[in-house]
Design a protein around this motif. Structure first.
Motif, short mmCIF file in Angstrom:
data_model
loop_
_atom_site.label_atom_id
_atom_site.label_comp_id
_atom_site.label_asym_id
_atom_site.label_seq_id
_atom_site.Cartn_x
_atom_site.Cartn_y
_atom_site.Cartn_z
N ARG A 114 0.84 -1.21 0.00
CA ARG A 114 0.00 0.00 0.00
C ARG A 114 0.87 1.26 0.00
O ARG A 114 0.61 2.19 -0.75
N ASN A 115 1.91 1.30 0.82
CA ASN A 115 2.80 2.46 0.87
C ASN A 115 3.49 2.69 -0.47
O ASN A 115 3.61 3.82 -0.93
N ALA A 116 3.94 1.61 -1.10
CA ALA A 116 4.59 1.74 -2.41
C ALA A 116 3.62 2.28 -3.45
O ALA A 116 3.99 3.13 -4.27
N VAL A 175 0.94 4.17 -2.91
CA VAL A 175 0.66 5.58 -2.59
C VAL A 175 1.81 6.45 -3.07
O VAL A 175 1.59 7.51 -3.67
N GLN A 176 3.04 6.02 -2.84
CA GLN A 176 4.20 6.79 -3.31
C GLN A 176 4.21 6.91 -4.82
O GLN A 176 4.70 7.89 -5.37
N GLN A 177 3.66 5.92 -5.49
CA GLN A 177 3.58 5.94 -6.95
C GLN A 177 2.47 6.88 -7.44
O GLN A 177 2.38 7.18 -8.61
N GLY A 178 1.63 7.33 -6.53
CA GLY A 178 0.59 8.28 -6.89
C GLY A 178 -0.77 7.67 -7.19
O GLY A 178 -1.65 8.35 -7.71
N ALA A 224 4.67 1.85 -13.42
CA ALA A 224 5.90 2.53 -12.99
C ALA A 224 6.95 2.51 -14.10
O ALA A 224 7.60 3.53 -14.37
N SER A 277 8.23 5.85 -16.15
CA SER A 277 9.64 6.24 -16.05
C SER A 277 10.34 6.23 -17.41
O SER A 277 11.35 6.91 -17.59
#
Length: 188
Positions: free
Chosen positions: A9-11, A13-16, A141, A145
């Protein structure tokens, strides 16, 4: 398992990605909400996520929209008539241009099939909903990128970025061959 879910979940969220905890009361379905799906939406909470990839994006609806997403799979989208080749224990949980990712309640696996083939004959693609979203987010991702370098002149995916994708999928799928197969299946 809780640590893995929190890290995922944190990953995301960091990805937007748009995530929010969603309660079972958001479910609009005519069948009971499967426990694995209730947990997925409570713990991960995809909220109408569009994930970029080659071709159409992957779409994971909010729980409140999940039952409506069954139109065209479980029942005819216009007449409402139940479609006989769609199994009772299947729920479309995501799609890519109409090609469904299907949660099979009896196994907990996510299957995949292409629409327009005449009858549904999905094959297993992911071991769980969490593996599905982790892998689809990995496509997103790598896609984002890569920028304009993602395609070659013939609009095929640049092999360099395909290899980056495969390398990123290996820890999620536990083998290079599984990562290559997934890349192939989803148009990379």
């Amino acid at each position: 398992m809780l640590e893995l879910i929190l890290a995922l979940r944190n990953a995301l969220v960091q990805q937007g990605l748009e995530l929010r905890a969603q309660e079972a009361s958001d479910w609009q379905g005519e069948i009971p909400l499967p426990a694995d799906i209730a947990r997925f939406y409570r713990d991960i909470g995809p909220d109408n996520c569009n994930l970029a990839t080659a071709g159409n994006s992957f779409f994971i609806p909010a729980l409140a929209r999940l039952w409506r997403m069954q139109a065209g799979y479980r029942w005819h989208g216009i007449s409402g008539e139940r479609l006989t080749d769609w199994h009772d224990d299947w729920l479309a949980v995501a799609d890519q241009g109409g090609d469904p990712f299907i949660f099979e309640t009896s196994s907990g696996k996510v299957l995949h099939d292409r629409h327009g083939g005449g009858s549904w004959q999905p094959a297993p693609l992911f071991d769980s909903l969490e593996q599905m979203i982790a892998c689809l987010a990995t496509f997103d991702a790598v896609w984002n990128s890569a920028g304009e370098d993602i395609f070659l002149d013939d609009y095929s995916v640049n092999p360099r970025h395909r290899e980056r994708l495969i390398d990123a999928l290996i820890p999620l799928l536990n083998s290079r061959s599984a990562a290559q197969s997934l890349a192939d299946e989803l148009g990379w």
